[in-house]
Design an enzyme around this catalytic site. Structure first.
Site, short mmCIF file in Angstrom:
data_model
loop_
_atom_site.label_atom_id
_atom_site.label_comp_id
_atom_site.label_asym_id
_atom_site.label_seq_id
_atom_site.Cartn_x
_atom_site.Cartn_y
_atom_site.Cartn_z
N GLU A 71 -67.74 23.10 -15.22
CA GLU A 71 -66.68 22.63 -14.31
C GLU A 71 -66.38 21.19 -14.59
O GLU A 71 -67.18 20.37 -14.26
CB GLU A 71 -66.85 23.05 -13.06
CG GLU A 71 -65.74 22.57 -12.12
CD GLU A 71 -65.49 23.36 -11.03
OE1 GLU A 71 -64.79 23.01 -9.95
OE2 GLU A 71 -66.07 24.53 -10.84
N GLU A 96 -68.06 15.24 -12.69
CA GLU A 96 -67.10 14.43 -11.74
C GLU A 96 -67.54 12.90 -11.68
O GLU A 96 -68.85 12.55 -11.68
CB GLU A 96 -67.50 15.01 -10.16
CG GLU A 96 -66.78 14.11 -9.04
CD GLU A 96 -65.19 14.56 -9.24
OE1 GLU A 96 -64.62 13.23 -9.26
OE2 GLU A 96 -64.64 15.58 -9.23
N ASP A 123 -67.17 10.24 -16.87
CA ASP A 123 -65.87 10.92 -17.37
C ASP A 123 -66.15 11.98 -18.13
O ASP A 123 -66.85 12.19 -19.22
CB ASP A 123 -65.21 9.74 -18.44
CG ASP A 123 -63.82 10.26 -18.86
OD1 ASP A 123 -63.32 11.18 -18.27
OD2 ASP A 123 -63.58 9.93 -20.08
N ASP A 146 -55.76 16.32 -11.60
CA ASP A 146 -54.79 15.26 -11.17
C ASP A 146 -53.46 15.60 -11.64
O ASP A 146 -53.19 15.66 -13.12
CB ASP A 146 -54.88 13.74 -11.28
CG ASP A 146 -54.23 12.86 -10.53
OD1 ASP A 146 -52.93 13.24 -10.65
OD2 ASP A 146 -54.65 11.72 -10.49
N LYS A 150 -45.22 12.43 -11.53
CA LYS A 150 -43.94 11.74 -12.35
C LYS A 150 -43.93 11.74 -13.50
O LYS A 150 -45.03 11.54 -14.21
CB LYS A 150 -44.13 10.17 -11.59
CG LYS A 150 -43.92 10.01 -10.38
CD LYS A 150 -44.12 8.37 -9.95
CE LYS A 150 -43.90 7.96 -8.66
NZ LYS A 150 -43.81 6.90 -8.28
N ASP A 182 -51.69 23.48 -8.45
CA ASP A 182 -50.60 23.89 -7.72
C ASP A 182 -49.41 23.45 -8.04
O ASP A 182 -48.64 23.23 -6.91
CB ASP A 182 -51.22 23.54 -6.22
CG ASP A 182 -51.69 22.31 -6.07
OD1 ASP A 182 -51.46 21.39 -6.94
OD2 ASP A 182 -51.92 22.07 -4.86
N THR A 219 -59.95 26.95 -2.58
CA THR A 219 -60.29 25.26 -2.41
C THR A 219 -59.42 24.73 -1.01
O THR A 219 -58.22 25.15 -0.89
CB THR A 219 -60.46 24.65 -3.54
OG1 THR A 219 -59.20 24.39 -3.89
CG2 THR A 219 -61.36 25.41 -4.73
N PHE A 221 -57.72 22.01 -1.91
CA PHE A 221 -56.57 22.00 -2.53
C PHE A 221 -55.66 23.22 -2.81
O PHE A 221 -54.44 22.77 -2.49
CB PHE A 221 -56.99 21.36 -4.07
CG PHE A 221 -57.82 20.23 -4.13
CD1 PHE A 221 -57.25 19.22 -3.87
CD2 PHE A 221 -59.19 20.55 -4.25
CE1 PHE A 221 -58.28 17.93 -3.92
CE2 PHE A 221 -59.99 19.31 -4.49
CZ PHE A 221 -59.55 17.98 -4.12
N GLU A 222 -56.13 24.12 -2.74
CA GLU A 222 -55.42 25.39 -2.80
C GLU A 222 -54.65 25.41 -1.57
O GLU A 222 -53.58 25.75 -1.35
CB GLU A 222 -56.00 26.64 -3.25
CG GLU A 222 -55.08 27.91 -3.48
CD GLU A 222 -55.98 29.00 -4.29
OE1 GLU A 222 -55.28 29.88 -4.56
OE2 GLU A 222 -57.01 28.45 -4.75
#
Length: 241
Positions: A71, A96, A123, A146, A150, A182, A219, A221-222
């Protein structure tokens, strides 16, 4: 057998070689809580993986030959720990860059008695290049990266042709690259990039998106996206060559 001739980015730089770095993140370092700091201090030796150590041997690392799930960008680690706890027949590696998230993930894994999970604080692009052997992964997960929403920043999105090819090289034939976002525009771009990438097959019946698999926990975020009126799009592509 592990190829000890493989050089990490750091080793190459020490030899004076120029390495072009494409970062998959922007470092937003927060302060460690006492619990996160304690988890890192006490359990890094058993759960932590170091990028500078180079290529791993998953069988030796986990002490078995179970399938390996990677992941990328696990945040605070709650859903990753939940997945690892629910699937003891699988081995999980999380990557992470944010130290508080790594500490939180390690601490929660210890609380939950999870022992089929290892983590990098580094990274993901460099971990893929330097640490993950070819054709060793059953699944790669990229959930809510992320979005760089823009248009002028779209070039910073991690899902690009070179990244997709790096994922393909690390997946076993039949292995799955699972993405979720999302942001509708990012989902559309992911779909376009994956559809045009060689060696992959869309697992969607309609050649677009798949329903959220039960294996992917909901999550924060969801929830955030749903509260903002956003949809959530899951994509799954299997490596065919």
């Amino acid at each position: 057998m592990i190829d000890r001739s493989h050089k990490t980015v750091e080793q190459a730089e020490q030899e004076g070689k120029y390495i072009r770095k494409v970062r998959s993140f922007v470092k937003r370092e927060g302060r460690l809580t006492n619990g996160q700091a304690k988890a890192l201090e006490q359990f890094w030796d058993t759960m932590g993986l170091n990028h500078e150590s180079g290529l791993i041997d998953p069988s030796a690392l986990f002490g078995n030959n179970n399938p390996v799930v990677l992941e990328i960008g696990f945040g605070m680690g709650k859903s990753l720990v939940e997945m690892a706890k629910n699937a003891p027949e699988l081995n999980f590696i999380g990557v992470e860059v944010h130290r508080p998230g790594v500490g939180a993930c390690i601490g929660l894994a210890q609380e939950e008695g999870v022992n089929n999970l290892k983590v990098y604080e580094h990274d993901a692009i460099e971990v893929l290049a330097d640490c993950i052997p070819a054709e060793c992964l059953t699944t790669v997960q990229l959930f809510f990266p992320d979005p760089w929403h823009k248009k002028k920043h779209h070039k910073r999105r991690i899902v690009q042709a070179s990244f997709v090819e790096a994922i393909r090289e690390k997946l076993k034939v039949g292995g799955v690259f699972h993405m979720a976002t999302d942001w509708e525009n990012y989902a559309e771009c992911m779909l376009e990039d994956m559809t045009s990438a060689p060696g992959f097959n869309n697992l969607s019946e309609n050649n677009d998106y798949v329903p959220r698999p039960d294996s992917r926990p909901l999550t924060k975020f969801e929830d955030r996206g749903q509260n903002l009126g956003h949809g959530v799009w899951d994509l799954q592509f299997s490596r065919i060559s």
